[in-house]
Design a protein around this motif. Structure first.
Motif, short mmCIF file in Angstrom:
data_model
loop_
_atom_site.label_atom_id
_atom_site.label_comp_id
_atom_site.label_asym_id
_atom_site.label_seq_id
_atom_site.Cartn_x
_atom_site.Cartn_y
_atom_site.Cartn_z
N ALA A 41 15.63 -60.52 37.88
CA ALA A 41 15.37 -61.73 37.08
C ALA A 41 16.45 -61.90 36.03
O ALA A 41 16.83 -63.03 35.68
N GLU A 42 16.96 -60.78 35.52
CA GLU A 42 18.01 -60.82 34.50
C GLU A 42 19.28 -61.45 35.06
O GLU A 42 19.91 -62.29 34.41
N ARG A 78 19.50 -63.46 37.71
CA ARG A 78 19.22 -64.87 38.00
C ARG A 78 19.29 -65.71 36.74
O ARG A 78 19.72 -66.87 36.77
N ARG A 79 18.87 -65.14 35.62
CA ARG A 79 18.91 -65.87 34.35
C ARG A 79 20.34 -66.16 33.92
O ARG A 79 20.64 -67.21 33.35
N TRP A 80 21.24 -65.23 34.21
CA TRP A 80 22.60 -65.33 33.67
C TRP A 80 23.64 -65.87 34.64
O TRP A 80 24.72 -66.31 34.21
N LYS A 81 23.39 -65.85 35.94
CA LYS A 81 24.48 -66.11 36.88
C LYS A 81 25.06 -67.52 36.76
O LYS A 81 26.26 -67.71 36.96
N ASP A 100 16.99 -61.82 22.27
CA ASP A 100 17.08 -62.71 23.42
C ASP A 100 18.51 -62.90 23.91
O ASP A 100 18.77 -63.72 24.79
#
Length: 234
Positions: free
Chosen positions: A144-145, A147-150, A195
């Motif tokens: 998930a991390e 996917r959040r940043w890509k 965050d």
């Protein structure tokens, strides 16, 4: 080559403080591998004490305390203002960062070995961090991390024909812009801004010179038309 970690509250009225130009003595002081790791950790994750850094790096607080003092002695770090650690001092990278005359040091037989050590470590770690990110993006099973940043990450190559003078002017303007913009985010830590993640901008500016005895740039691409303008590739 410049490593910069600019203060959240610049000390100069016109913008972030200038980078510290280090001499051969300071360069030798940075060559110790643990000092390089300590400076990287402070740059990546913000102010910390010797005890905190020792736990993160698997070193004794006595060892980290000694090498932090040496980094301070050579001007790479300083006491973090507004923080009280009791008997322990909080450290942060010097606002404005540092720079060195790498080509000059490489040309001197006395300083060449140490600058090769420092630069070799710098470029290996820089490449390793980028390869680590791309490997996670290319992994079919993305966290998930990731996917959040890509979609927030980017990779760009831009090219233009310049004279050495124009290239130096462009490099100075780019460095100034990045320094002023990044100053908005400095001073943050994982604790103060949970965050966020440490975002790294890697920039290089260099000529694609023809390989010896050929008219072809060393990267293998054919020579470009001199009239051709700048291009950018995402």
């Amino acid at each position: 080559m410049t490593e910069s970690d600019r203060d959240e509250n610049p000390t100069t009225p016109s913008g972030p403080p200038p980078a510290m130009l280090i001499d051969a003595r300071a360069l030798r002081g940075l060559a110790h591998p643990l000092r390089g790791r300590l400076l990287d950790e402070l740059t990546l994750n913000g102010p910390a004490t010797a005890t905190i850094l020792g736990k993160r790096l698997g070193e004794s607080s006595g060892s980290t305390s000694y090498h932090l003092r040496q980094l301070s002695r050579f001007g790479f770090i300083e006491a973090a203002p507004g923080r009280s650690g009791g008997r322990e001092r909080w450290w942060r990278p010097r606002p404005g960062g540092w720079s060195m005359r790498g080509h000059e040091f490489l040309g001197d037989p006395e300083t060449r070995p140490v600058v090769e050590t420092v630069l070799g470590r710098y470029y290996q770690q820089r490449e390793a961090r980028f390869r680590g990110w791309t490997a996670r993006v290319w992994d079919p099973v993305q966290s998930a991390e990731v996917r959040r940043w890509k979609d927030a990450a980017s990779d760009m190559v831009s090219r233009a024909r310049m004279t050495p003078e124009e290239s130096r002017e462009f490099g100075r303007a780019l460095t100034e812009f990045v320094g002023v913009y990044m100053a908005r985010y400095q001073g943050r830590t994982p604790e103060s801004h949970p965050d966020t993640e440490n975002v790294e901008l890697q920039t290089t500016l260099f000529p694609n010179l023809p390989a010896a005895g050929t008219g072809t740039p060393s990267g293998g691409a054919p020579p470009r038309d001199p009239a051709e303008g700048a291009t950018g590739d995402d």
